[in-house]
Motif scaffolding. Structure first.
Motif, PDB file in Angstrom:
ATOM      1  N   ASN A 230      56.900  45.368  39.458  1.00 33.50           N
ATOM      2  CA  ASN A 230      56.625  44.732  40.745  1.00 33.50           C
ATOM      3  C   ASN A 230      55.128  44.467  40.896  1.00 33.50           C
ATOM      4  N   ALA A 231      54.792  43.401  41.593  1.00 31.85           N
ATOM      5  CA  ALA A 231      53.385  43.094  41.863  1.00 31.85           C
ATOM      6  C   ALA A 231      52.779  44.186  42.740  1.00 31.85           C
ATOM      7  N   SER A 232      51.567  44.594  42.401  1.00 31.65           N
ATOM      8  CA  SER A 232      50.890  45.658  43.140  1.00 31.65           C
ATOM      9  C   SER A 232      50.297  45.130  44.439  1.00 31.65           C
ATOM     10  N   PRO A 233      50.495  45.842  45.547  1.00 26.29           N
ATOM     11  CA  PRO A 233      49.825  45.449  46.787  1.00 26.29           C
ATOM     12  C   PRO A 233      48.307  45.379  46.649  1.00 26.29           C
ATOM     13  N   ALA A 234      47.733  46.209  45.779  1.00 27.34           N
ATOM     14  CA  ALA A 234      46.278  46.191  45.600  1.00 27.34           C
ATOM     15  C   ALA A 234      45.798  44.845  45.082  1.00 27.34           C
ATOM     16  N   VAL A 235      46.609  44.191  44.247  1.00 28.38           N
ATOM     17  CA  VAL A 235      46.250  42.868  43.730  1.00 28.38           C
ATOM     18  C   VAL A 235      46.120  41.874  44.885  1.00 28.38           C
ATOM     19  N   PHE A 236      47.070  41.919  45.802  1.00 30.72           N
ATOM     20  CA  PHE A 236      46.983  41.038  46.966  1.00 30.72           C
ATOM     21  C   PHE A 236      45.805  41.420  47.855  1.00 30.72           C
ATOM     22  N   GLY A 237      45.571  42.732  48.002  1.00 31.72           N
ATOM     23  CA  GLY A 237      44.454  43.168  48.836  1.00 31.72           C
ATOM     24  C   GLY A 237      43.117  42.680  48.332  1.00 31.72           C
ATOM     25  N   VAL A 238      42.880  42.786  47.027  1.00 33.33           N
ATOM     26  CA  VAL A 238      41.620  42.317  46.453  1.00 33.33           C
ATOM     27  C   VAL A 238      41.542  40.796  46.525  1.00 33.33           C
ATOM     28  N   ALA A 239      42.666  40.113  46.287  1.00 32.25           N
ATOM     29  CA  ALA A 239      42.660  38.648  46.356  1.00 32.25           C
ATOM     30  C   ALA A 239      42.331  38.161  47.763  1.00 32.25           C
ATOM     31  N   TYR A 240      42.947  38.748  48.773  1.00 35.54           N
ATOM     32  CA  TYR A 240      42.650  38.344  50.155  1.00 35.54           C
ATOM     33  C   TYR A 240      41.201  38.663  50.523  1.00 35.54           C
ATOM     34  N   ALA A 249      31.403  31.386  52.612  1.00 40.98           N
ATOM     35  CA  ALA A 249      30.433  30.566  51.889  1.00 40.98           C
ATOM     36  C   ALA A 249      30.359  29.175  52.521  1.00 40.98           C
ATOM     37  N   ALA A 250      29.240  28.525  52.308  1.00 44.03           N
ATOM     38  CA  ALA A 250      28.987  27.238  52.968  1.00 44.03           C
ATOM     39  C   ALA A 250      30.052  26.201  52.652  1.00 44.03           C
ATOM     40  N   ASP A 251      30.514  26.144  51.415  1.00 47.11           N
ATOM     41  CA  ASP A 251      31.471  25.105  51.038  1.00 47.11           C
ATOM     42  C   ASP A 251      32.743  25.696  50.441  1.00 47.11           C
ATOM     43  N   GLY A 252      33.121  26.903  50.905  1.00 45.08           N
ATOM     44  CA  GLY A 252      34.280  27.557  50.303  1.00 45.08           C
ATOM     45  C   GLY A 252      35.557  27.511  51.113  1.00 45.08           C
ATOM     46  N   ALA A 253      35.493  27.032  52.359  1.00 43.90           N
ATOM     47  CA  ALA A 253      36.643  27.134  53.247  1.00 43.90           C
ATOM     48  C   ALA A 253      37.854  26.352  52.740  1.00 43.90           C
ATOM     49  N   GLU A 254      37.642  25.139  52.238  1.00 44.92           N
ATOM     50  CA  GLU A 254      38.770  24.320  51.786  1.00 44.92           C
ATOM     51  C   GLU A 254      39.470  24.958  50.590  1.00 44.92           C
ATOM     52  N   THR A 255      38.674  25.440  49.629  1.00 43.51           N
ATOM     53  CA  THR A 255      39.254  26.105  48.456  1.00 43.51           C
ATOM     54  C   THR A 255      40.007  27.358  48.875  1.00 43.51           C
ATOM     55  N   ALA A 256      39.412  28.138  49.785  1.00 40.22           N
ATOM     56  CA  ALA A 256      40.058  29.361  50.254  1.00 40.22           C
ATOM     57  C   ALA A 256      41.390  29.052  50.923  1.00 40.22           C
ATOM     58  N   GLY A 257      41.447  27.993  51.713  1.00 39.64           N
ATOM     59  CA  GLY A 257      42.684  27.636  52.392  1.00 39.64           C
ATOM     60  C   GLY A 257      43.800  27.291  51.422  1.00 39.64           C
ATOM     61  N   ALA A 258      43.465  26.534  50.390  1.00 41.98           N
ATOM     62  CA  ALA A 258      44.474  26.154  49.392  1.00 41.98           C
ATOM     63  C   ALA A 258      44.983  27.382  48.636  1.00 41.98           C
ATOM     64  N   LEU A 259      44.059  28.272  48.257  1.00 45.85           N
ATOM     65  CA  LEU A 259      44.459  29.471  47.529  1.00 45.85           C
ATOM     66  C   LEU A 259      45.260  30.423  48.413  1.00 45.85           C
ATOM     67  N   ALA A 303      36.366  32.266  42.301  1.00 49.99           N
ATOM     68  CA  ALA A 303      35.864  31.311  43.294  1.00 49.99           C
ATOM     69  C   ALA A 303      34.811  31.953  44.193  1.00 49.99           C
ATOM     70  N   ALA A 304      34.996  33.208  44.546  1.00 49.89           N
ATOM     71  CA  ALA A 304      34.002  33.898  45.378  1.00 49.89           C
ATOM     72  C   ALA A 304      32.666  34.019  44.656  1.00 49.89           C
ATOM     73  N   VAL A 305      32.721  34.293  43.345  1.00 54.73           N
ATOM     74  CA  VAL A 305      31.493  34.370  42.555  1.00 54.73           C
ATOM     75  C   VAL A 305      30.824  32.996  42.473  1.00 54.73           C
ATOM     76  N   VAL A 306      31.615  31.971  42.170  1.00 56.33           N
ATOM     77  CA  VAL A 306      31.063  30.620  42.035  1.00 56.33           C
ATOM     78  C   VAL A 306      30.420  30.162  43.341  1.00 56.33           C
ATOM     79  N   ALA A 307      31.103  30.380  44.453  1.00 59.31           N
ATOM     80  CA  ALA A 307      30.581  29.922  45.743  1.00 59.31           C
ATOM     81  C   ALA A 307      29.302  30.649  46.123  1.00 59.31           C
TER      82      ALA A 307
END
Length: 361
Positions: A230-240, A249-259, A303-307
């Protein structure tokens, strides 16, 4: 999230917002302090899945999953120390042996903290720890490669394989003692803060009264399938958590919404399977969702690192910490079956048709 009205979820959010997240980068560098564990104790979260009659909350699995997401997203090291506790509690709750009455209440109430020393059993036929019946109890010999929470835990759930290939699970005090010697704390690429050591066992003797389960190894492997597939809840926690950094980030909102939309859907499907009444069915689907969750976590942390640009290389940046924590979660609790499924999924991605571009005129 789906269980926001539950008091333990509210308590976890308060703990995450007021203590864990603001201190996460410091903890990542310096180690999980006893004060963090004490705060988790006071919150009642150590008893989230424990029976009410023993002082626990007896909360549904959905609540336990969301609590895990919140803690992992706020401070993965603190989550990882305390998450070890819940397997011994569940095992005691199902046991009819005398150790249940001795340990379940102090573990359910958080008076004592438990760790686990049994992941090595998954490497069978290699036997890292051998259990031998001796003097009305069991002698344990070998090496526990990974034990998390040393110096923070009170007791450990230790497993060894006996001559008939049964697995013996027993509780021991989590301290140096005759027959048990810890290594120095390991320096790891991620979660060094969780105080992980290896344990050398040379004749550690535990009385029969410390045994919580003895079961054929094949039966343990069957019981372990849902936990590992089963997928670990921690994976979702770190992803969120990474998406929240990206959104800031200044230009990260659109990417974050899609993900976020994709992550929400994978989470919904994964948890629906986790709640399926037959835990050993739909294994391939579970593994597929687990690998998709990994992919989305990796994409979100990248994406968080790139932004964030170059400043994310500073140890004070949450983006780099989340990326390293995500790397750790890729292999946490990994079995051969999970590893094969993940590698096959990555290979399939590599064979997808490449996009072609016409040369400029």
């Amino acid at each position: 999230m789906t269980t926001a009205a539950h008091p333990l979820v509210a308590g976890a959010r308060l703990l995450a917002d007021d203590l864990l997240a603001p201190r996460a980068e410091h903890v990542d560098r310096e180690g999980v302090p006893a004060s963090h564990i004490e705060a988790v104790r006071r919150s009642g979260l150590l008893g989230v899945s424990a029976p009410r009659e023993y002082g626990g909350a007896g909360a549904p699995d959905a609540v336990a999953r969301e609590v895990a997401e919140i803690l992992a997203g706020a401070c993965c090291s603190t989550w990882f120390v305390q998450t070890q506790h819940h397997t011994p509690v569940k095992l005691l709750a199902r046991s009819g042996l005398p150790v249940r009455e001795r340990l379940l209440r102090p573990l359910a109430t958080g008076e004592r903290l438990a760790g686990i020393a049994y992941a090595h059993v998954r490497s069978f036929p290699r036997v890292s720890v051998r259990a031998t019946a001796e003097r009305g109890g069991w002698r344990f010999d070998g090496t526990v490669p990974w034990y998390t929470g040393w110096g923070l835990n009170d007791v450990m759930l230790l497993a060894g394989v006996c001559a008939r290939d049964d697995v013996v699970f027993a509780f021991a005090d989590a301290r140096e003692q005759p027959g048990l010697r810890p290594s120095p704390p390991m320096r790891l690429a991620a979660l060094s803060a969780a105080q992980t050591v290896s344990l050398e066992l040379d004749g550690l003797w535990l009385p029969e009264e410390s045994v919580v389960l003895r079961t054929p190894r094949e039966k343990f492997a069957q019981i372990d399938i849902p936990r590992s597939t089963n997928a670990s809840p921690a994976v979702f926690g770190v992803a969120y958590a990474a998406l929240r950094v990206l959104e800031s980030a200044a230009d990260g909102a659109e990417t974050a919404g899609a993900l976020r939309a994709r992550l929400d859907e994978v989470r919904r499907q994964a948890y629906a399977l986790a709640d399926h009444p037959v835990p050993h069915e739909h294994i391939e689907e579970r593994l597929a969702l687990k690998t998709r969750a990994y992919d989305l976590m990796r994409t979100a942390t990248t994406a968080a690192v790139v932004a964030g640009g170059g400043r994310t290389m500073a140890l004070s940046s949450p983006a780099q910490r989340l990326a390293r924590e995500g790397m750790f979660l890729l292999v946490q609790g990994q079995t051969a079956k999970v590893r094969r499924a993940h590698l096959d999924a990555l290979a399939a991605q590599a064979h997808e048709p490449e996009r072609t571009f016409a040369p400029p005129r």
